[in-house]
Design a protein around this motif. Structure first.
Motif, short mmCIF file in Angstrom:
data_model
loop_
_atom_site.label_atom_id
_atom_site.label_comp_id
_atom_site.label_asym_id
_atom_site.label_seq_id
_atom_site.Cartn_x
_atom_site.Cartn_y
_atom_site.Cartn_z
N LYS A 48 -44.07 2.80 22.46
CA LYS A 48 -44.24 1.44 22.98
C LYS A 48 -43.11 0.57 22.43
CE LYS A 48 -47.93 1.16 19.61
NZ LYS A 48 -49.27 0.81 19.24
N CYS A 49 -42.53 -0.25 23.31
CA CYS A 49 -41.35 -1.05 22.95
C CYS A 49 -41.50 -2.47 23.46
CB CYS A 49 -40.08 -0.47 23.57
SG CYS A 49 -39.69 1.23 23.08
N VAL A 50 -40.87 -3.40 22.75
CA VAL A 50 -40.77 -4.80 23.21
C VAL A 50 -39.33 -5.24 23.05
CG1 VAL A 50 -41.34 -7.20 22.66
CG2 VAL A 50 -43.16 -5.51 22.81
N ARG A 51 -38.77 -5.79 24.13
CA ARG A 51 -37.44 -6.38 24.06
C ARG A 51 -37.57 -7.84 24.46
NH1 ARG A 51 -33.39 -1.56 26.33
NH2 ARG A 51 -33.76 -0.17 24.55
N ALA A 52 -37.63 -8.70 23.47
CA ALA A 52 -37.84 -10.13 23.74
C ALA A 52 -37.22 -10.97 22.64
CB ALA A 52 -39.32 -10.44 23.86
N GLY A 53 -36.08 -10.57 22.14
CA GLY A 53 -35.42 -11.34 21.09
C GLY A 53 -34.27 -10.55 20.53
N GLY A 54 -33.33 -11.26 19.89
CA GLY A 54 -32.19 -10.59 19.29
C GLY A 54 -31.23 -10.06 20.34
N LYS A 55 -30.56 -8.94 20.02
CA LYS A 55 -29.54 -8.37 20.88
C LYS A 55 -30.12 -7.93 22.22
CE LYS A 55 -26.19 -4.57 20.99
NZ LYS A 55 -25.67 -3.39 20.26
N HIS A 56 -31.30 -7.33 22.20
CA HIS A 56 -31.94 -6.85 23.42
C HIS A 56 -33.06 -7.81 23.79
CE1 HIS A 56 -29.74 -3.09 23.12
NE2 HIS A 56 -30.13 -2.99 21.87
N ASN A 57 -32.79 -8.73 24.70
CA ASN A 57 -33.75 -9.77 25.04
C ASN A 57 -33.86 -9.87 26.55
OD1 ASN A 57 -35.39 -11.96 25.27
ND2 ASN A 57 -34.04 -13.40 24.24
N ASP A 58 -34.96 -9.37 27.10
CA ASP A 58 -35.17 -9.38 28.54
C ASP A 58 -36.13 -10.48 28.98
OD1 ASP A 58 -33.51 -7.21 28.79
OD2 ASP A 58 -35.12 -5.73 28.79
N LEU A 59 -36.50 -11.38 28.06
CA LEU A 59 -37.56 -12.34 28.33
C LEU A 59 -37.29 -13.19 29.57
CD1 LEU A 59 -40.23 -13.57 27.43
CD2 LEU A 59 -38.96 -15.10 25.92
N ASP A 60 -36.10 -13.76 29.69
CA ASP A 60 -35.83 -14.68 30.79
C ASP A 60 -35.66 -13.97 32.13
OD1 ASP A 60 -36.03 -16.93 29.25
OD2 ASP A 60 -33.91 -17.01 28.74
N GLU A 61 -35.53 -12.64 32.12
CA GLU A 61 -35.37 -11.90 33.39
C GLU A 61 -36.70 -11.40 33.93
OE1 GLU A 61 -32.45 -11.78 34.97
OE2 GLU A 61 -31.78 -13.06 33.32
N VAL A 62 -37.74 -11.45 33.11
CA VAL A 62 -39.03 -10.90 33.53
C VAL A 62 -39.57 -11.67 34.74
CG1 VAL A 62 -41.45 -10.66 32.86
CG2 VAL A 62 -39.64 -10.00 31.28
N GLY A 63 -40.01 -10.92 35.74
CA GLY A 63 -40.58 -11.51 36.94
C GLY A 63 -39.55 -11.79 38.01
N LYS A 64 -38.29 -12.00 37.60
CA LYS A 64 -37.23 -12.31 38.58
C LYS A 64 -36.69 -11.03 39.21
CE LYS A 64 -35.66 -16.36 35.94
NZ LYS A 64 -34.52 -16.93 35.17
N THR A 65 -36.54 -9.98 38.41
CA THR A 65 -35.99 -8.73 38.91
C THR A 65 -37.12 -7.72 39.10
OG1 THR A 65 -35.67 -7.69 36.74
CG2 THR A 65 -33.95 -9.20 37.51
N ALA A 66 -36.78 -6.61 39.70
CA ALA A 66 -37.79 -5.60 40.02
C ALA A 66 -38.15 -4.74 38.82
CB ALA A 66 -37.29 -4.70 41.15
N ARG A 67 -37.30 -4.75 37.77
CA ARG A 67 -37.52 -3.74 36.74
C ARG A 67 -37.36 -4.24 35.30
NH1 ARG A 67 -35.48 -0.90 41.16
NH2 ARG A 67 -33.32 -1.41 40.71
N HIS A 68 -37.29 -5.54 35.07
CA HIS A 68 -37.22 -6.04 33.70
C HIS A 68 -38.63 -6.29 33.17
CE1 HIS A 68 -32.85 -6.87 34.17
NE2 HIS A 68 -32.86 -6.66 32.87
N GLN A 69 -38.90 -5.79 31.97
CA GLN A 69 -40.17 -6.06 31.29
C GLN A 69 -39.89 -6.38 29.82
OE1 GLN A 69 -40.68 -2.79 33.29
NE2 GLN A 69 -41.34 -4.19 34.88
#
Length: 908
Positions: free
Chosen positions: A65-86
């Motif tokens: 299980k992984c979370v990318r929501a801060g630091g170097k790997h931050n997908d937070l602002d892309e979530v919901g906009k693209t088909a595959r960002h979580q």
């Protein structure tokens, strides 16, 4: 295939091929503060790849299980906009630690992807697959070996592409293990046979019909710095493999959908949210976007809370709070939820995912409670943030927007979403540019605001351990810990001495440094337990004080020392003596910590999880997840339960076993600890069953009776949903009991009453004191109001441009008294301005009141802003009432006199 079936198919395939299935590590990285959250499958194997840790296996597979929501790997602002960002996702991976390399890794990948489903593989069409390898640069040659291997297993040569360092070279840092990687991409379109659609330039290119599905990293080099800014690559003696495949992406492929949000891993959560909102899910609408955000963020929230991260104001806790508030805002803004809803979505996540991740079910009630509390907090914060936003617009010059940095601060501090800030600017006609320009300016301001915080990661970087690692790897020096059985070793040999970061041959009298012994009874700091202290004595009578004990790398124990007399050299034979009194006190506190943890879970609930600890000789400190202060009866129940097991003198049993076996036996793993394959399991039996069972490598008493006595000394909140208990045991607890007895006897003697009557007598005295204070306050108010009307006409106000103004000192009153007096004086003059001031504790305080009929012409807030600087401070408030103060009480009279001129100027 379902998402759950794909996960199991992957793990089963690699188990059949000699890999050990390793359970997912928690989202809170163990002993690695350089990471906010676990964000890749290799995180839990980092020390294995670095050579700092060895496992019993050399091949592994996992679903991490992984979370990318801060630091170097931050997908937070892309979530919901693209088909595959979580923000939350699962990463499937297979790993080789110096065992197989490129040939086997590529063979496994090809076989698993293209083999038939009947054989437990995925059955993908090879004509949809593209393979990338490193094309080489000035430092590293092209990875033609990997390219040839892909062709050998069956890939057509034109489907093997070469890219540069950005896409196909991996390194953990500027120095250390690194190597080329090979990515597997998949064409999602409807025309795999048509080269106009399924073509090479879409790999790492425009659009998203061709996407990466699996990354194979080949760690074959060690990058070393030869001189500042210059590096060279040295071949690793045992190259390794690290791979990662996103479960959600592979599920989308096998379920024939373009978006991961339409898979059975996430879509049920989207549809559940739609049901709560009583509307259909339509992907292209703002409501559809909101549902995707809520679904993803609910997964991240449920898993993070289950793993011990709670919403807060710093670090990873703050990131979780932002994730939660982003989802809550979308629900309110786009789906019109009027009340709390997000806790229902996270509860549904538990329903969906508790089978592969049973920790969710174990923490279900706690997850729901914490999410609901955060929803309630955000309601209040959102109101405050909107007020702050309005205040920014109020002070900005007409027709100009506020400073971008201040807008970013409101977003960062209060969680006001950026789209709400943008809408507020649009409503006021302050934006003349498009959304992308707005986002660019906002991002720049946010980056500037958070730049200082970004550098904080450097603070958390690991200390330089190269000297210690060299001792183990190059000099083959290790330490054997024998401190479980004894506190003294009479024939230990000094294997190494370190001063600063250099290996030296000796230390002289008065010098400080570090010793490595071949075997030692000194326990190195770990698991919250402090390192041992004591003495080392040489054969010629040299005396060396040990001030701390650490283990910066596996199999090496470092004694921090000061030479008190004579000196010490490498190869000296010495006697190593642990300070037994401190060790015994630490043992008592450590075992008591285990008893208290079990008692907390029994009294408060199984949601209690350790969030940190300190075990020292003179106290223990335990941080744990809980949502409210402990009541007096709960503290008493916990103390009673711990002392009950102490009085039973139950044996404390320690067994060594494989970590997986220990977890299956019901042993609890503790916060922030990284465990090897063999662990020590500490068990304390109760009257009928096991009362406490935890993984622990610390030192403990032989039976609970050795603890003597247990007493909680404090309970406090240290973060949202996290509390901290301090407690004492043994002699320290007895001393506290004796001190409490002395205090009670002293108070009883002073009151001339019995011990049992002390509470009653104290309560009586408190009531008498309250009554006396009320009478004194009433008398001061009468004096103050009487003085206010003592002028010849009964009115001390001045006429200022037709407005009556009262400005006077009221130093005999407290803040509440000043407010009451201002009410009285304003009622007496009916229309006008009242300014009161008082001094006390080296400060001056001011209050300004204005009657409703003139508050617009003479705002109290403006008056106080001009008055407060006179007394060296500042103030603020509303048009009808404002307060302020400063640290120059000697200027109070000047400020009061100035109030008349300020009112006159405002009226003029």
């Amino acid at each position: 295939m379902t998402g759950n079936e794909i996960r199991e198919t992957f793990l089963g395939y690699f188990e059949r091929n000699g890999h050990t299935r390793v359970r997912s590590s928690p989202l809170l990285p163990a002993n690695d503060p350089t990471l906010l959250f676990t964000n890749a499958g290799m995180n839990q194997f980092k020390d294995v790849f670095l050579g700092l840790e060895k496992r019993e296996y050399v091949r592994a597979c996992s679903s991490q299980k992984c979370v990318r929501a801060g630091g170097k790997h931050n997908d937070l602002d892309e979530v919901g906009k693209t088909a595959r960002h979580q923000t939350f996702f699962e990463m499937l991976g297979n790993f080789s630690f110096g065992d197989y390399f490129k040939r086997e890794a590529i063979q496994y990948a090809w076989d698993f992807l293209t083999g038939s489903r009947e054989d437990g593989k995925l059955g993908l069409d090879p004509e949809r697959l593209w393979f990338t390898v490193f094309g080489g640069d000035d430092e590293v040659p092209a990875d033609e070996e990997a390219a040839a291997l892909w062709i050998e297993v069956g890939a057509r040569p034109e489907r093997v592409l070469r890219f540069g360092r950005k896409d196909n070279f991996w390194q953990m840092a500027e120095t250390g293990p690194c190597g080329p990687n090979s990515e597997i991409n998949y064409y999602l379109g409807e025309h795999p046979e048509d080269p106009e659609f399924n073509r090479a330039d879409l790999v790492n290119g425009p659009g998203d019909t061709t996407m990466e599905i699996w990354n194979l990293v080949f760690m074959q080099y060690n990058r070393v710095e030869t001189e500042p800014g210059k590096y060279k690559l040295e071949p690793l003696p045992k190259p390794s493999v690290d791979t990662g495949m996103g479960l959600e992406r592979m599920t989308a492929i096998l379920q024939g959908t373009f978006s991961t949000y339409d898979t059975d891993l996430i879509n049920p959560i989207v549809e559940f949210t739609a049901g709560l909102a009583e509307r259909d899910y339509e992907s292209e609408t703002q409501a559809g976007f909101a549902m995707r955000v809520i679904a993803d963020h609910a997964r991240a929230t449920a898993f993070l809370i289950a793993d011990g991260t709670l919403p807060g104001n710093e670090g990873r806790n703050y990131v979780l709070r932002k994730i939660m508030r982003r989802a809550i805002y979308q629900g309110r803004h786009a789906l019109s939820f009027g009340g709390a809803f997000f806790h229902k979505v996270t509860n549904f996540v538990v329903d969906q995912m508790h089978e592969p991740y049973p920790e969710l079910e174990a923490q279900r009630d706690f997850i729901v409670r914490m999410v609901k509390l955060e929803e309630e907090r955000f309601g209040a914060t959102l109101t405050t943030g909107l007020q702050k936003l309005d205040a920014l617009f109020a002070i900005a010059p007409t027709g100009q927007y506020p400073e971008w940095k201040e807008l970013a601060r409101i977003y960062d501090t209060f969680g006001i979403p950026r789209d709400l800030i943008r809408v507020s600017l649009e409503e006021r006609g302050l934006i003349t540019f498009d959304e992308d320009t707005f986002n660019n300016r906002f991002d720049m301001a946010l980056h500037e605001l958070q730049q200082a915080g970004a550098h904080k990661q450097d603070v958390y970087a690991r200390e330089d351990i190269s000297t210690y690692k060299s001792l183990v790897d190059d000099d083959e020096i290790t330490s054997k810990f024998v401190g479980y059985e004894q506190t003294k070793v009479v024939d230990a040999q000094v294997r190494a001495i370190i001063k600063g970061t250099e290996k030296v041959s000796s230390l002289k009298e008065g010098e400080e440094g570090e010793l490595v012994l071949d075997e030692t009874p000194f326990y190195a700091e770990a698991g919250g337990q402090v390192g041992d202290t004591g003495w080392v004595v040489t054969q010629d009578g040299g005396r060396i004080e040990v001030n701390d004990t650490l283990s910066p790398v596996k199999d090496l124990i470092i004694h921090k020392v000061r030479v008190v007399s004579r000196g010490i050299q490498v190869d000296d034979w010495v006697v190593a003596n642990v300070d037994v009194e401190k060790r015994d006190a630490t043992r008592r506190n450590h075992t008591a910590t285990h008893l208290m943890h079990a008692a907390l879970r029994e009294v408060l609930g199984t949601h209690v999880k350790q969030a940190g600890s300190v075990v020292a000789p003179n106290y223990l400190r335990f941080d744990f997840s809980h949502y409210q202060p402990l009541t007096r009866s709960e503290i008493e129940e916990i103390e009673n339960l711990v002392n009950y097991h102490i009085l039973r003198n139950e044996p404390v049993q320690t067994n060594e076993m494989a970590v997986e076996e220990a977890m299956r036996s019901g042993a609890m793993a503790l916060f922030g600890e990284k465990y090897g394959e063999k662990v020590r399991v500490l068990s304390i039996n109760g009257a009928e069953d096991i009362f406490s069972k935890e993984l622990c490598g610390g030192t403990h008493v032989r039976a609970t009776g050795d603890i003597g006595l247990f007493k909680i000394t404090s309970d406090e909140s240290i973060a949202s949903g996290v509390r901290r208990i301090r407690a004492i045991t043994g002699v320290d607890a007895f001393k506290r009991f004796r001190e409490a007895e002395a205090i009670v006897e002293s108070v009883a003697g002073g009151l001339r009453t019995s011990r049992t009557e002390v509470p009653v007598q104290v309560e009586r005295l408190q009531e008498e004191l309250k009554k006396a204070r009320r009478e004194a306050d009433d008398l001061r108010m009468k004096i103050a109001t009487g003085a206010a009307g003592s002028s010849s006409n009964g009115d001390e106000s001045r006429d200022v441009a037709g407005v009556r103004v009262v400005a006077r000192e009221a130093s005999g009153l407290d803040a509440a008294g000043m407010r009451q007096l201002s009410d009285t004086l304003l009622a007496r003059i009916k229309s006008g301005v009242v300014v009161l001031g008082r001094t006390g504790d080296g400060k001056a305080s001011l209050i300004v009141r204005t009657s409703p009929d003139i508050s617009k012409r003479v705002p109290a807030g403006q008056v106080i802003k001009e008055l407060a600087p006179i007394v060296g401070g500042r103030g603020g408030g509303k048009p009808d009432m404002a307060e302020g103060g400063g640290n120059q009480p000697e200027k109070l009279a000047e400020a009061l006199e100035a109030s008349y001129k300020i009112v006159e100027r405002l009226l003029g």
